[in-house]
Write a protein that holds these residues in place. Sequence first.
Motif: not given
Lengths: 361, 361
Positions: B293, B297, B301, B306
């Motif tokens: 994760k 992420s 960012s 994605e």
Amino acid sequence: MSLPQVGHLDPYFLELMEDIKSLLRYSFQTTNDFTIPVSGTGSAAMEACVCNLIEPGDVFLVGCNGYFGYRLVEMGKRYGAVTQAMVKPWGEVFSYEEVKAAVEKHKPAVLALIHAETSTGACQPFEGIGELCRKHNCLLIADCVTSISGVPLFLDKWGIDAAYAGTQKALSCPPGVAPLSFNKRAMQKLMSRKTAVANWYLDMRMIAAYLTEGGGGARSYHHTAPISMCYALREALEIVREEGLESRWRRHQQVAEGFWKELEAMGLELLVDHKHRLPTLTTIKVPAGVDPKQVTSYILSKYQIEIGNGLGELAGKCFRVGLMGVNARSDIVLTILAALRDALEQQGYQLKPKQKMRAAL
Amino acid sequence: MSLPQVGHLDPYFLELMEDIKSLLRYSFQTTNDFTIPVSGTGSAAMEACVCNLIEPGDVFLVGCNGYFGYRLVEMGKRYGAVTQAMVKPWGEVFSYEEVKAAVEKHKPAVLALIHAETSTGACQPFEGIGELCRKHNCLLIADCVTSISGVPLFLDKWGIDAAYAGTQKALSCPPGVAPLSFNKRAMQKLMSRKTAVANWYLDMRMIAAYLTEGGGGARSYHHTAPISMCYALREALEIVREEGLESRWRRHQQVAEGFWKELEAMGLELLVDHKHRLPTLTTIKVPAGVDPKQVTSYILSKYQIEIGNGLGELAGKCFRVGLMGVNARSDIVLTILAALRDALEQQGYQLKPKQKMRAAL
């Protein structure tokens, strides 16, 4: 809608969803936490109310005074409800006493009324009905497809337990998502169901888990949301917020009043009594000797304006003219009047001399 | 999607719908008359297959080798099917012999297989299965969400009776409508059902009446279609037609092969055997000591890219990287490789010297 796509679990999208939920609460005049866009058009949100709030065997009482009441009955049957149609002529509405008598007679688990009947242009009053339903331990569903943001609508004040709407009516947003709101009574029934929701895509228990569980990563995936449509809906709701609901309702009413006055001056008859007439949707009786389909296709091809034909029982008997959202404007009214006059004259409909004079002004 | 709205019964929209149907037939490689966009996202089209083609009591055999097979089982149960899960580890596929044995054992009325498992990246071979189903008087459903236009797919040649897909995968169209195709065998079962379709919004008998009956005015209204999404889908399908399916399949394969080679050179392991690997969706095993994760992420960012995390059984064990449609390009691959390398290094993952050298090229 031209914004770049993001994933449906992207933190940005989840923020967007929170904006939509909050703006929808304003348009519905509710504080209901579960106020969301359904990933389909208005009929999907209608079905979401039926399939989530009705269990097989429930008595489902529906006010049938137009096309959409009958559709609710049809949906209720599919989900195993014992359906009871409370019937009135198309274009009329139910009085409080009529609703009360039917509720006392049938003792429904769920009552559905069409706030704004898109097929007839009638606006159903809700005063007292929410209390009546609470007294009889019955859930109240309201069809707000053609009322949301165009007509006064107060989910909480009226005691409406579940409501659905369309985006492509007074919200002036393309169709593809549909507003839905469940209050605590509705959520309680949903969460304590004895049977599974028969419909997977519209199962609001699963959607609630996606929409409300913790932060980004913790949310459980259900289905991919229609991202671009959510962009569109946020913008449309934001425009409603900017204008303000009261101004928007007033604008719809004023514009429609002007339209009705001119139609009557042209010698045309309206289907619905003034008292219960929707400003968003006007139904005009087809004058004798006029072929309604020729009128609407003439207007569509010559003016690129779509006027609806009658639906169901009113097929061939009415024109349906929407003055909703961005189209609830007096310049639009003047254009429609001119187009309608032209089309009716093509069909041999004669304006009286006084009407002609007025039309020329 | 920025084109002006038209009504869903406007002759222009009906023409648009005919274009979409014809272009969808090409992408599905079928001549099925009933090939349409469903007014929801991929899961709605999945449910449309289940609720229309299964009657209560039907034996429904489903290949479960990932998330979406199990979802079909769940949907089947809601519509009263006697469901039978044919199970394999996530990331593997079923051999013809395994399918044959299960069909002979369970004698299903409907068999569903996931052509492209979006949760695992495995591509299910279909050779011989259509004939097998015909021999056993069974309908064959294929989930083509992540295969349509990205992987060779031949509905007619493979004897697939019903298929559904997603628009937001290899078609590179925003989500909001979903392709569906029923052949004559499927339509025959639908039209001769003994029970009503429990789902109103997805009732394909009613949709068929709307989509195929005579000209403009004669078509019966069912629900409002998502107009803007249909504009988007037509354009996406037109881009597929311009490129040509074979070139598009080849492009997806070539780009994915390059990606896989580089991932392996970085010392990463892929979940699915090369033979059954989907070019559209690559599943990479999470290396020991890496928090997946944090990786996804960080990439989201820092790079606005994605990358999916594992779903279901593969949660925490895999990254899922889509190279679909407009993103199946070598420059995108280079960007993703750089982002992934950066993110893994942040997590303390060490590239071997030789891998580092390669990475620097």
